[in-house]
Write a protein that holds these residues in place. Structure first.
Motif, PDB file in Angstrom:
ATOM      1  N   VAL A   1      35.172  26.070  35.970  1.00 45.75           N
ATOM      2  CA  VAL A   1      35.702  27.310  36.541  1.00 45.75           C
ATOM      3  C   VAL A   1      35.271  28.485  35.676  1.00 45.75           C
ATOM      4  O   VAL A   1      35.399  28.446  34.454  1.00 45.75           O
ATOM      5  CB  VAL A   1      37.249  27.260  36.615  1.00 45.75           C
ATOM      6  CG1 VAL A   1      37.800  28.537  37.204  1.00 45.75           C
ATOM      7  CG2 VAL A   1      37.698  26.054  37.422  1.00 45.75           C
ATOM      8  N   SER A   2      34.746  29.535  36.305  1.00 50.82           N
ATOM      9  CA  SER A   2      34.336  30.710  35.540  1.00 50.82           C
ATOM     10  C   SER A   2      34.516  31.966  36.370  1.00 50.82           C
ATOM     11  O   SER A   2      34.580  31.914  37.602  1.00 50.82           O
ATOM     12  CB  SER A   2      32.876  30.585  35.089  1.00 50.82           C
ATOM     13  OG  SER A   2      32.010  30.631  36.205  1.00 50.82           O
ATOM     14  N   CYS A   3      34.596  33.092  35.698  1.00 47.05           N
ATOM     15  CA  CYS A   3      34.690  34.390  36.366  1.00 47.05           C
ATOM     16  C   CYS A   3      34.073  35.453  35.482  1.00 47.05           C
ATOM     17  O   CYS A   3      34.039  35.322  34.246  1.00 47.05           O
ATOM     18  CB  CYS A   3      36.136  34.746  36.703  1.00 47.05           C
ATOM     19  SG  CYS A   3      37.193  34.991  35.253  1.00 47.05           S
ATOM     20  N   ALA A   4      33.570  36.510  36.123  1.00 55.44           N
ATOM     21  CA  ALA A   4      32.972  37.618  35.382  1.00 55.44           C
ATOM     22  C   ALA A   4      34.076  38.442  34.718  1.00 55.44           C
ATOM     23  O   ALA A   4      35.107  38.723  35.329  1.00 55.44           O
ATOM     24  CB  ALA A   4      32.160  38.494  36.333  1.00 55.44           C
ATOM     25  N   VAL A   5      33.854  38.829  33.458  1.00 50.57           N
ATOM     26  CA  VAL A   5      34.868  39.575  32.709  1.00 50.57           C
ATOM     27  C   VAL A   5      34.225  40.718  31.927  1.00 50.57           C
ATOM     28  O   VAL A   5      33.022  40.730  31.671  1.00 50.57           O
ATOM     29  CB  VAL A   5      35.634  38.659  31.719  1.00 50.57           C
ATOM     30  CG1 VAL A   5      36.534  37.693  32.460  1.00 50.57           C
ATOM     31  CG2 VAL A   5      34.661  37.919  30.807  1.00 50.57           C
ATOM     32  N   LYS A   6      35.087  41.682  31.559  1.00 53.05           N
ATOM     33  CA  LYS A   6      34.691  42.797  30.710  1.00 53.05           C
ATOM     34  C   LYS A   6      35.641  42.841  29.520  1.00 53.05           C
ATOM     35  O   LYS A   6      36.834  42.601  29.669  1.00 53.05           O
ATOM     36  CB  LYS A   6      34.757  44.121  31.484  1.00 53.05           C
ATOM     37  CG  LYS A   6      33.800  44.212  32.653  1.00 53.05           C
ATOM     38  CD  LYS A   6      33.875  45.570  33.331  1.00 53.05           C
ATOM     39  CE  LYS A   6      35.175  45.755  34.069  1.00 53.05           C
ATOM     40  NZ  LYS A   6      35.197  47.006  34.859  1.00 53.05           N
TER      41      LYS A   6
ATOM     42  N   PRO B   1      39.084  41.358  34.444  1.00 51.69           N
ATOM     43  CA  PRO B   1      38.080  40.853  35.389  1.00 51.69           C
ATOM     44  C   PRO B   1      37.042  41.922  35.690  1.00 51.69           C
ATOM     45  O   PRO B   1      37.351  43.110  35.735  1.00 51.69           O
ATOM     46  CB  PRO B   1      38.908  40.503  36.625  1.00 51.69           C
ATOM     47  CG  PRO B   1      40.146  41.332  36.513  1.00 51.69           C
ATOM     48  CD  PRO B   1      40.418  41.472  35.052  1.00 51.69           C
ATOM     49  N   ASP B   2      35.814  41.502  35.901  1.00 51.49           N
ATOM     50  CA  ASP B   2      34.725  42.422  36.218  1.00 51.49           C
ATOM     51  C   ASP B   2      34.461  42.373  37.723  1.00 51.49           C
ATOM     52  O   ASP B   2      33.630  41.603  38.200  1.00 51.49           O
ATOM     53  CB  ASP B   2      33.462  42.031  35.438  1.00 51.49           C
ATOM     54  CG  ASP B   2      32.361  43.077  35.572  1.00 51.49           C
ATOM     55  OD1 ASP B   2      32.597  44.117  36.205  1.00 51.49           O
ATOM     56  OD2 ASP B   2      31.257  42.839  35.045  1.00 51.49           O
ATOM     57  N   GLY B   3      35.203  43.181  38.465  1.00 52.18           N
ATOM     58  CA  GLY B   3      35.021  43.245  39.912  1.00 52.18           C
ATOM     59  C   GLY B   3      36.078  42.470  40.670  1.00 52.18           C
ATOM     60  O   GLY B   3      36.740  41.570  40.134  1.00 52.18           O
ATOM     61  N   ALA B   4      36.239  42.814  41.954  1.00 54.05           N
ATOM     62  CA  ALA B   4      37.275  42.217  42.793  1.00 54.05           C
ATOM     63  C   ALA B   4      37.059  40.725  43.004  1.00 54.05           C
ATOM     64  O   ALA B   4      38.017  39.953  43.112  1.00 54.05           O
ATOM     65  CB  ALA B   4      37.324  42.943  44.141  1.00 54.05           C
TER      66      ALA B   4
END
Length: 295
Positions: free
Chosen positions: A16-21, A116-119
């Protein structure tokens, strides 16, 4: 204007991964700093690179070197650093989970916020955040900052996440050199009890706003007066006498008031109620006027 992220990439847990800032959680922008000026021209001094033999040199002529022996260097090119490719360059991979109290505070270094980086990344981010929160643990991961890999802790914080970089164990000094000569000792039971009571008396809720930097505040006031052309007047801090009798000092300290947790408007009615009930007057009650002597 939205804050600028200092790092962008992906947060990953297994598959599991997601874009982050990532953003710095602290700032030193408001901290007072000074510039070096020439005492006659009052021009700001520029620091320029100087070679012991050649004198002033151009920055374009500088190269990166690592001193592997005294005065012996190996040159490191940008291409050499680019060749050291590791997975954590653009990914924070959560490798393990530990209890927060297992991470000694001495290892904690720089704090960051993670969002999070984006919706499209929000749903996965929220799942990972709540999994961290409900587990009561912090994740251990790695990421690359300023060309160096850093081990980090990841935890839930409000609606986002909190990251703290950790110092390398080789950067943390052992205690034996500093504490080795301090005896363990058995303190006097009565003194220990008094000290514990003193701690209980001064116990309160932590509010960082209550512990402002008094030096920074005084420094700013002095600078403002100097800007106006005034000579600042500073008040010396009251001197404290040397404490000779520890027992007496502990007993005297217990007589000091506990940190106020309520306003004066609430304290006054409380004192009146205590007086009606026959209780001794508190520090907020007004003392009775002294009786006049007969002539």
């Amino acid at each position: 204007m939205a804050p600028r992220a200092s790092w962008k990439g992906h947060l990953r847990l297994s598959l599991v991964s997601c874009a982050v800032k990532m953003y710095p959680a602290t700032s030193s922008a408001d901290r007072i700093s000074f510039n070096q000026l020439h005492k006659e021209t009052m021009n700001r001094i520029n620091m320029k690179p100087v070679d012991p033999k050649l004198g002033l040199v151009e920055r374009s002529d500088l190269v990166r070197g690592y001193e592997y022996e005294p005065k012996q260097y190996v040159l490191i090119e940008d291409s050499d650093l680019d060749a050291v490719r590791i997975e954590s360059n653009h990914t924070i991979n959560i490798e393990a989970f530990v209890d927060e109290d297992q991470v000694d505070v001495i290892y904690q270094d720089a704090p960051y916020y993670l969002a999070p980086d984006g919706a499209l990344a929000e749903e996965t981010f929220i799942v990972l955040r709540e999994a961290l929160r409900q587990s009561g643990k912090v994740g251990i991961g790695r990421l690359v900052l300023t060309s160096r890999e850093r081990v980090v802790t990841i935890s839930a914080r409000e609606t986002g996440m909190f990251i703290s970089t950790l110092r390398n164990p080789s950067e943390v000094r052992g205690t034996a050199e500093y504490f080795g000569d301090i005896p363990v000792g058995n303190p006097d039971p009565e003194m220990l009890e008094l000290a514990q009571k003193l701690i209980e008396q001064k116990a309160t809720l932590f509010d960082p706003k209550a512990y402002e930097d008094r030096y920074e505040k005084a420094l700013l006031a002095m600078i403002k007066e100097k800007v106006k052309g005034h000579k600042p007047v500073t008040a010396a801090a009251p001197e404290r006498g040397n404490v000779i009798d520890l027992m007496a000092a502990l007993k005297a300290s217990l007589g000091e008031p506990k940190p106020a947790a309520r306003s004066k408007s609430k304290a006054a009615p409380a004192a009146k109620e205590a007086k009606k009930a026959g209780a001794p007057e508190t520090a907020t009650a007004k003392p009775k006027p002294a009786a006049r002597k007969k002539a």
